[in-house]
Design an enzyme around this catalytic site. Structure first.
Site, mmCIF file in Angstrom:
data_model
loop_
_atom_site.group_PDB
_atom_site.id
_atom_site.type_symbol
_atom_site.label_atom_id
_atom_site.label_comp_id
_atom_site.label_asym_id
_atom_site.label_seq_id
_atom_site.Cartn_x
_atom_site.Cartn_y
_atom_site.Cartn_z
ATOM 1 N N ARG A 1 0.998 -1.232 -0.266
ATOM 2 C CA ARG A 1 0.317 -0.066 -0.251
ATOM 3 C C ARG A 1 0.997 1.732 -0.013
ATOM 4 N NH1 ARG A 1 -3.969 -3.569 2.407
ATOM 5 N NH2 ARG A 1 -5.111 -3.842 1.427
ATOM 6 N N SER B 1 -6.663 0.154 -6.008
ATOM 7 C CA SER B 1 -5.441 0.181 -6.530
ATOM 8 C C SER B 1 -5.624 1.069 -8.011
ATOM 9 C CB SER B 1 -5.308 -1.707 -7.319
ATOM 10 O OG SER B 1 -3.804 -1.509 -5.665
ATOM 11 N N ILE C 1 -10.313 -10.929 -2.930
ATOM 12 C CA ILE C 1 -10.742 -11.965 -2.584
ATOM 13 C C ILE C 1 -11.917 -12.033 -2.048
ATOM 14 C CG2 ILE C 1 -8.460 -13.305 -1.390
ATOM 15 C CD1 ILE C 1 -9.290 -12.584 1.317
ATOM 16 N N ASP C 2 -12.129 -10.813 -1.769
ATOM 17 C CA ASP C 2 -13.688 -10.291 -2.118
ATOM 18 C C ASP C 2 -14.922 -10.842 -2.826
ATOM 19 O OD1 ASP C 2 -13.051 -9.562 0.902
ATOM 20 O OD2 ASP C 2 -12.512 -7.293 0.550
ATOM 21 N N ARG D 1 -24.531 -46.667 -13.792
ATOM 22 C CA ARG D 1 -24.798 -46.259 -15.570
ATOM 23 C C ARG D 1 -26.310 -46.985 -15.467
ATOM 24 N NH1 ARG D 1 -19.394 -45.510 -14.815
ATOM 25 N NH2 ARG D 1 -18.681 -43.033 -14.869
ATOM 26 N N ARG E 1 13.067 -35.493 -14.438
ATOM 27 C CA ARG E 1 11.951 -36.372 -14.458
ATOM 28 C C ARG E 1 10.972 -35.943 -15.882
ATOM 29 N NH1 ARG E 1 10.717 -39.963 -9.408
ATOM 30 N NH2 ARG E 1 12.679 -40.664 -9.776
HETATM 31 P P1 ADP Z 1 -6.709 -2.961 -2.847
HETATM 32 O O1 ADP Z 1 -6.261 -2.482 -5.097
HETATM 33 O O2 ADP Z 1 -6.273 -4.012 -2.948
HETATM 34 O O3 ADP Z 1 -8.667 -2.298 -2.517
HETATM 35 P P2 ADP Z 1 -6.129 0.130 -1.273
HETATM 36 O O4 ADP Z 1 -7.420 0.293 -1.270
HETATM 37 O O5 ADP Z 1 -5.447 -0.408 -0.484
HETATM 38 O O6 ADP Z 1 -5.883 -1.587 -1.753
HETATM 39 O O7 ADP Z 1 -4.988 1.005 -2.661
HETATM 40 C C1 ADP Z 1 -3.789 -0.305 -2.770
HETATM 41 C C2 ADP Z 1 -2.962 1.152 -3.175
HETATM 42 O O8 ADP Z 1 -3.859 1.852 -4.223
HETATM 43 C C3 ADP Z 1 -2.944 1.766 -2.366
HETATM 44 O O9 ADP Z 1 -1.845 2.281 -0.916
HETATM 45 C C4 ADP Z 1 -2.798 3.739 -3.263
HETATM 46 O O10 ADP Z 1 -1.194 3.138 -3.318
HETATM 47 C C5 ADP Z 1 -2.902 3.089 -4.906
HETATM 48 N N1 ADP Z 1 -4.649 3.902 -4.391
HETATM 49 C C6 ADP Z 1 -5.559 3.401 -3.655
HETATM 50 N N2 ADP Z 1 -6.491 4.607 -4.219
HETATM 51 C C7 ADP Z 1 -6.470 5.065 -4.600
HETATM 52 C C8 ADP Z 1 -6.855 6.887 -4.256
HETATM 53 N N3 ADP Z 1 -7.736 7.316 -4.521
HETATM 54 N N4 ADP Z 1 -5.683 7.735 -5.482
HETATM 55 C C9 ADP Z 1 -4.611 7.298 -5.491
HETATM 56 N N5 ADP Z 1 -3.900 5.930 -5.599
HETATM 57 C C10 ADP Z 1 -4.895 4.777 -4.152
#
Ligand code: ADP
Length: 743
Positions: free
Chosen positions: A74, A107, A151-152, A460, A555
């Site tokens: 993060r 992300s 995973i959600d 069957r 192998r």
């Molecule tokens: P996920 O991708 O699993 O939802 P996060 O919400 O922690 O996880 O986001 C991962 C990373 O993506 C963050 O640490 C940040 O670097 C980037 N990120 C998330 N939200 C934003 C945003 N609004 N603007 C810019 N970068 C973001």
């Protein structure tokens, strides 16, 4: 496009490695240089050694690994423009023109912002004198493609996110285990699963394990005294003989007023109101861990393949694209649209607009929720005077498939709940001929959800000659008004025959519905049958072990898998395990193929390769069978490598059903009961088989089945997965010559 970067970001998810492997190898195969950006956006901001070229062999042997080998993080700095400015500089320094970003909605939000700002970031870099105006023109656009790793399963734009299926495996295994200890002590358990804004894992695991109550963020209990209702259900459950009580709580569960419902609170309620010894299990990071399921490996592989194609399009430069899956089709959607819808759910939950939250989650989510609400009942609704009560037979036919019991349980409970009389036919058509038919009630199917095998018995047998008279007599005697056959081709064939003979035997003039259950996945009018996913996981796990056993030796393994004349299990397990060669009956085996294989093996092992893996469908070729292949390779390999065969056999049919098979079985069974209710008594009643087609569950009339089948080989004429052969082939080939030295 000459260079792309790939990164994994945010929470890790099982299958991310498979996605990275697929992106890297597909890109290299198309002549695109690929850079791994280590530790997600942190690596992009840091630059230097955190952005490095990644080669063909760097992504070897990672398919079965959880987590992500290129690291995830993060990154606070990326949330600020200054961080993104630095990231842009680093990308341009490496001449990266496109990014494949594997991460959750956070992300991908970051990705969205980066692309929107791209030209202004470059402008700023020019103004600061960090890059030239020509460079800014050369890299004027940045193509972005996102794969949802989470995973959600909380993102719009894909039916499944990378990691969700594996997380369900972890949860379902845990709840199955907890159920057995809970039952021994007559204890209650509260199981907390991940999902802050998304109840997918909670809902699906509750469905798959037969839990007794579930609490999710999108649809809080619609009563203020929901605690009373929950306790009443659990108390009644005890009264009718249920030994365990399991409540599944999503991390983000809340009540109608938006107040969190914690697992601790649920425990207190159960202890004070029911006086039950209650334990909490918070599954936590177990859900993220472990080897990815076969589904997640293949999903990631397919998404990665399309990501590389998509990133080269004009569209990806204009607006980031999300690659997702709907049914079995890979889809592309604009990222901003997907984010908007995803945020919509979060907003709806926050604003307590739960109808909106559920509707944004889609039909199958809502349908599952409704099914769960019925299945968790301690007892069925009372039968009302004058209520329409149908007599419905439930039976199996064909070989055993994991998930058959799950389908029976769902059909019986949902049928009984509507007031119907559910008759179990034991031992398939043998039982229908012999009259081995008995009523099933609510509790007689308790515990069926998670149990492999087929409690009603299956074989069957296809009736013939005088058998039809016996069947007609038994149907008449039992006053059966509709039949649900859960099984394989033997069931479909027999159902068709009953349907055809309805003019001769009046007892046959009833609707019949077939629910596809066979590990072979060789049935018409469905892309997936119940049991195939479990078998695929069984094979993938076995092959993982076989591969590990070979670490110290040079192998080659020839692994034989089931499927009869259908190559589905062979191809999909080859893709999930990275087998370099797969033989299926649909393509046949020629002497030239084998000679080429020998040559490839010799070349590979001479260059330092340590393991060869060939997967072969059991009926790929009668003459060039597994033993023959083993002997041939062994003889030709001389001292360079040895060869072992592994015929996986019946372990593929065994085991408890996977979460996916349990969910599919339940959803299909629910629709089948509804179908029979609709058809029974209609003047032009229909008999049909149910199937999953293009992401939807649909019915196809029985009489249309014969023309869909290749009768000689008992498989559908058109098999959707045949298109995937090329993808599997590209990824498993040896490194191209120019990549050979990247160890
Ligand atoms: P996920 O991708 O699993 O939802 P996060 O919400 O922690 O996880 O986001 C991962 C990373 O993506 C963050 O640490 C940040 O670097 C980037 N990120 C998330 N939200 C934003 C945003 N609004 N603007 C810019 N970068 C973001």
């Amino acid at each position: 496009m000459k260079k792309i970067g790939v990164l994994t970001s945010g929470g890790d998810a099982q299958g991310m490695n498979a996605a990275v492997r697929s992106v890297v190898r597909n890109a290299l195969n198309q002549g695109i240089e690929t850079y791994a950006i280590y530790e997600g956006y942190q690596g992009m901001v840091d630059g230097g050694q955190r952005i490095r070229a990644i080669g063909w062999n760097d992504v070897g042997g990672i398919l079965q690994l959880g987590g992500t080998i290129i690291g995830s993080a993060r990154c606070q700095r990326f949330r600020e423009r200054s961080g993104r400015l630095q990231a842009a500089y680093n990308l341009v320094q490496h001449s990266i023109e496109g990014l494949v970003i594997i991460g959750g909605d956070g992300s991908l939000t970051g990705a969205h912002i980066l692309q929107k700002e791209w030209s202004s970031l470059l402008q700023e870099l020019v103004e600061q004198g960090q890059i030239t105006a020509e460079t800014a023109v050369r890299f004027a656009t940045l193509a972005i493609v996102g794969l949802v790793g989470s995973i959600d399963n909380d993102m719009y734009g894909t039916d499944m996110t990378i990691g969700a299926d594996t997380a369900l495996h972890r949860i379902v295994d845990a709840i199955d285990a907890i159920t057995s200890t809970a039952a021994s002590h007559q204890r209650s358990f509260v199981v907390e699963v991940m999902g802050r804004r998304c109840g997918y894992l909670a809902l699906m695991s509750a469905l798959a394990t037969g839990a007794d109550w579930v609490l999710i963020p999108e649809s809080p209990p619609n009563l203020d005294n929901w605690e009373d209702k929950m306790c009443e259900v659990l108390r009644k459950g005890r009264e009718v003989g249920r030994r365990d009580s399991i409540v599944v709580v999503a991390e983000g569960a809340q009540d109608r007023h938006g107040q969190p419902i914690t697992s601790e609170y649920v425990k207190q309620v159960l202890e004070t109101r029911l006086g039950e010894d209650t334990r909490i299990t918070v599954l936590g990071h177990v859900q993220r861990g472990g080897a990815p399921s076969a589904f997640d490996r293949n999903l990631s592989t397919l998404l990665g393949d399309d990501a590389v194609n998509a990133i080269q399009t004009v569209e990806a430069r204009e607006e980031p694209l999300v690659i997702g899956i709907q049914g079995n089709r890979i889809t592309r959607s604009p990222l901003s649209y997907c984010l908007e819808k995803t945020w919509g759910v979060a907003t709806a939950i926050k604003e307590r607009d739960y109808e909106q939250a559920m509707s944004l989650r889609g039909n199958s989510f809502s349908e599952t929720f409704r099914i769960v609400r019925t299945l968790v009942r301690a007892l069925p609704h009372n039968v009302l005077p004058g209520q329409r009560r149908l007599r419905i037979a439930v039976m199996h036919a064909g070989g055993p498939a994991p998930g058959m019991n799950t389908a029976v349980r769902a059909a019986v409970r949902l049928g009984v709940d509507k007031g119907h009389i559910m008759m179990g036919v034991y031992n398939g058509f043998r039982g229908l001929i012999d009259g081995d038919i008995h009523e099933l009630n609510w509790m007689s199917v308790a515990g069926f959800t998670s149990r492999g095998g087929a409690e009603l018995g299956t074989n069957r047998t296809v009736p013939e000659g005088r058998d039809w008279y016996a069947i007609a007599r038994n149907l008449e005697e039992q006053q059966i008004e509709g039949i649900l056959i859960i099984g394989g081709w033997a069931g479909y064939e027999s159902a068709l025959e009953i349907h055809r003979q309805r003019a001769i035997f009046p007892a046959f003039d009833i609707p019949i519905v077939c629910l596809p259950a066979t590990i072979n996945n060789n049935l018409p009018a469905t892309e997936l049958s119940v049991g195939a996913d479990t078998a695929l996981n069984n094979i993938a796990q076995a092959v993982d072990k076989i591969k590990q056993s070979a670490v110290a030796s040079r192998r080659t393994f020839v692994v034989e898998v089931m499927g009869r004349y259908c190559g589905y299990l062979a191809l999909m397990s080859a893709m999930a395990t990275g087998a370099e060669r797969v033989y299926i009956h649909e393509e046949g085996v020629t002497l030239k193929d084998l000679v080429d294989d020998v040559q490839d093996l010799i070349t590979g092992f001479s260059a330092g390769k340590r393991l060869g893996l060939i997967i072969r469908n059991e009926s790929a070729n009668e003459v060039y069978n597994t033993g023959f292949m083993k002997s041939l390779f062994e003889e030709e390999g001389h001292d360079l490598f040895d060869v072992r065969q592994a015929i996986l056999g019946h372990m593929q049919q065994g085991g408890d059903p996977s979460p996916f098979d349990r969910i599919l079985a339940t959803r299909m069974a629910s629709r089948c009961i509804r179908f029979l209710e609709e058809q029974i008594g209609q003047p032009d009643m229909m008999s049909a088989c149910i199937g999953q087609l293009g992401g939807e569950i649909k019915f196809t009339e029985l009489q249309d089945i014969p023309r869909m089948m290749d009768q000689q080989h008992n498989r559908p004429r058109q098999q959707w997965w045949m298109n995937l052969r090329a993808i599997a082939r590209v990824l498993a080939q040896p490194a191209p010559r120019e990549q050979q030295d990247t160890a």
